[in-house]
Scaffold this motif. Structure first.
Motif, mmCIF file in Angstrom:
data_model
loop_
_atom_site.group_PDB
_atom_site.id
_atom_site.type_symbol
_atom_site.label_atom_id
_atom_site.label_comp_id
_atom_site.label_asym_id
_atom_site.label_seq_id
_atom_site.Cartn_x
_atom_site.Cartn_y
_atom_site.Cartn_z
ATOM 1 N N GLU A 23 0.828 -1.209 0.000
ATOM 2 C CA GLU A 23 0.000 0.000 0.000
ATOM 3 C C GLU A 23 0.862 1.259 0.000
ATOM 4 O O GLU A 23 0.558 2.238 -0.695
ATOM 5 C CB GLU A 23 -0.918 0.000 1.217
ATOM 6 N N LYS A 24 1.964 1.233 0.745
ATOM 7 C CA LYS A 24 2.845 2.392 0.810
ATOM 8 C C LYS A 24 3.536 2.624 -0.523
ATOM 9 O O LYS A 24 3.671 3.767 -0.981
ATOM 10 C CB LYS A 24 3.870 2.212 1.924
ATOM 11 N N VAL A 25 3.983 1.560 -1.166
ATOM 12 C CA VAL A 25 4.646 1.689 -2.462
ATOM 13 C C VAL A 25 3.687 2.252 -3.501
ATOM 14 O O VAL A 25 4.072 3.059 -4.362
ATOM 15 C CB VAL A 25 5.209 0.328 -2.918
ATOM 16 N N THR A 79 11.899 6.824 8.413
ATOM 17 C CA THR A 79 12.369 7.979 7.634
ATOM 18 C C THR A 79 13.701 7.748 6.924
ATOM 19 O O THR A 79 14.079 8.547 6.065
ATOM 20 C CB THR A 79 12.511 9.224 8.535
ATOM 21 N N ILE A 80 14.408 6.680 7.247
ATOM 22 C CA ILE A 80 15.715 6.460 6.629
ATOM 23 C C ILE A 80 15.576 6.240 5.122
ATOM 24 O O ILE A 80 16.482 6.556 4.346
ATOM 25 C CB ILE A 80 16.442 5.272 7.312
ATOM 26 N N ALA A 117 8.848 -3.135 6.213
ATOM 27 C CA ALA A 117 7.761 -2.330 5.656
ATOM 28 C C ALA A 117 7.930 -0.853 6.015
ATOM 29 O O ALA A 117 7.624 0.030 5.207
ATOM 30 C CB ALA A 117 6.414 -2.847 6.152
ATOM 31 N N GLU A 118 8.419 -0.564 7.218
ATOM 32 C CA GLU A 118 8.666 0.818 7.606
ATOM 33 C C GLU A 118 9.769 1.432 6.738
ATOM 34 O O GLU A 118 9.659 2.580 6.289
ATOM 35 C CB GLU A 118 9.071 0.896 9.080
ATOM 36 N N ILE A 119 10.842 0.682 6.525
ATOM 37 C CA ILE A 119 11.947 1.196 5.710
ATOM 38 C C ILE A 119 11.467 1.488 4.296
ATOM 39 O O ILE A 119 11.686 2.590 3.753
ATOM 40 C CB ILE A 119 13.109 0.186 5.677
ATOM 41 N N VAL A 123 11.023 4.899 1.795
ATOM 42 C CA VAL A 123 11.490 5.047 0.415
ATOM 43 C C VAL A 123 10.333 5.496 -0.479
ATOM 44 O O VAL A 123 10.471 6.411 -1.304
ATOM 45 C CB VAL A 123 12.097 3.738 -0.120
ATOM 46 N N ALA A 124 9.182 4.864 -0.311
ATOM 47 C CA ALA A 124 8.016 5.216 -1.125
ATOM 48 C C ALA A 124 7.579 6.653 -0.875
ATOM 49 O O ALA A 124 7.234 7.382 -1.818
ATOM 50 C CB ALA A 124 6.868 4.256 -0.826
#
Length: 341
Positions: A23-25, A79-80, A117-119, A123-124
């Motif tokens: 979903e984030k991507v 946030t990385i 998923a957080e990382i 990126v997304a």
């Protein structure tokens, strides 16, 4: 019985991580992205380039250095990935290229689906802020080579620029003005020195620092500002001759790369006050000014070189986009280097 799982690789965890990040991507998707039913590759519709007379494809790859180690120490991973996008995509925009798509690569000691998923979510989000699509990536589990909580990430991006619109030192002229575009903090360079200062001075990442108004860890994990959309809009609106992405090597070192051999950029150190984090690091680490200049951006994350008559319009546009900017210096005859007056 021996299996891949007993060797330390959890295929099911990897599959769960992919499901969590989908979903984030999707938020970074561009109209040109084409779904690959197999999932083995990212597809981008190149017919979008038919409107160009002579499109030049540009490519950049980078990582986030040892800033990732602070993210691991603080167990903050969302946030990385923004840092990664900033380091990769804003190298593309220096020549005037529009970033089109990006891929990422994460190596870790153990796949923790929620952490991965957080990382990737970061990126997304970075890709969304940059206007490019995250079209693919890879997560690799390396038990034995890395600790269970260790990971590293890298990425690559592709962009496009019209050949006769390419920016750079070949456009810079005597009398041009150098504009500074503010950084959001340390960004993603110099963290080996940062970690050395923290260790040598016995600093706590969790401690509130009065000069910063928050903890040291929060300040050091502030995401890298992403400039691509601002720089592209600026170049569409006013005449821009060159950009310089201020990363490793500092302000003078990176700006020198965008100058022709017969011209210098003379910079006025009194035109700005570096963010407090740099004074905190220099003070606790006993770092002299030359080393600070060579290592950190000191509050300037991107520089733009424009004709003198474009300065007012450029500053107005950037201010309207909530990006602090100011006159940093001027271009004069010289030997192709940037220097402080």
């Amino acid at each position: 019985m021996t299996s891949y799982a007993t060797a330390g690789v959890d295929i099911e965890a990897g599959e769960r991580a992919v499901e969590l990040m989908k979903e984030k991507v999707a938020r970074s998707r561009r109209p040109e992205v084409v779904d690959d039913p197999s999932g083995f590759a990212g597809l981008f519709d190149a017919s979008a380039l038919l409107s160009y007379r002579r499109p030049l494809l540009t490519s950049s790859t980078d990582g986030v250095g040892t800033k990732v180690m602070l993210a691991q120490r603080l167990d903050k991973h969302d946030t990385i990935g923004i840092d990664l996008v900033g380091m990769v995509v804003d190298d593309l925009v220096v020549c005037g290229a529009e970033p089109l798509f990006m891929t990422d690569y994460i190596a870790c000691g153990k796949v923790v689906p929620e952490r991965i998923a957080e990382i990737v979510g970061g990126v997304a989000e970075g890709c969304r802020l940059a206007g490019c699509a995250l079209i693919g990536g890879e997560t690799a589990e390396h038990p034995g080579a890395m600790g269970a909580d260790e990971y590293d990430l890298a990425g690559a991006a592709t962009g496009v620029v019209e050949a006769d619109a390419m920016l750079g030192g070949h456009r810079v002229r005597e009398g041009d003005v150098v504009l500074a575009l503010a950084s959001s903090g340390v960004h993603s360079n110099g963290y080996s020195l940062v970690r050395h200062i923290i260790a040598s001075a016995g600093l706590s990442l969790e401690a509130e620092v009065p000069e910063l108004g928050r903890t040291l860890g929060e300040e050091l994990l502030e995401p890298t500002r992403i400039y691509s959309l601002d720089c592209l809009e600026l170049a569409r609106t006013v005449e821009v001759h060159a950009y310089a992405h201020i990363t490793g090597g500092g302000l003078a070192g990176n700006l020198s790369r965008s100058l022709p051999s017969g011209l210098d950029a003379v910079l006025d150190r009194s035109s700005w006050t570096p963010p407090a984090v740099f004074e905190v690091l220099a003070g606790h680490g006993g770092v002299d000014r030359d080393d600070m200049d060579r290592t950190f951006n000191l509050g300037v994350g991107m520089a733009a070189i424009v004709p003198a008559e474009a300065v007012d319009a450029a500053l107005a546009l950037l201010g309207g986009r909530d990006l602090p900017a100011w006159v940093l210096g001027e271009v004069v005859p010289g030997t192709g280097r940037a220097r402080f007056s």
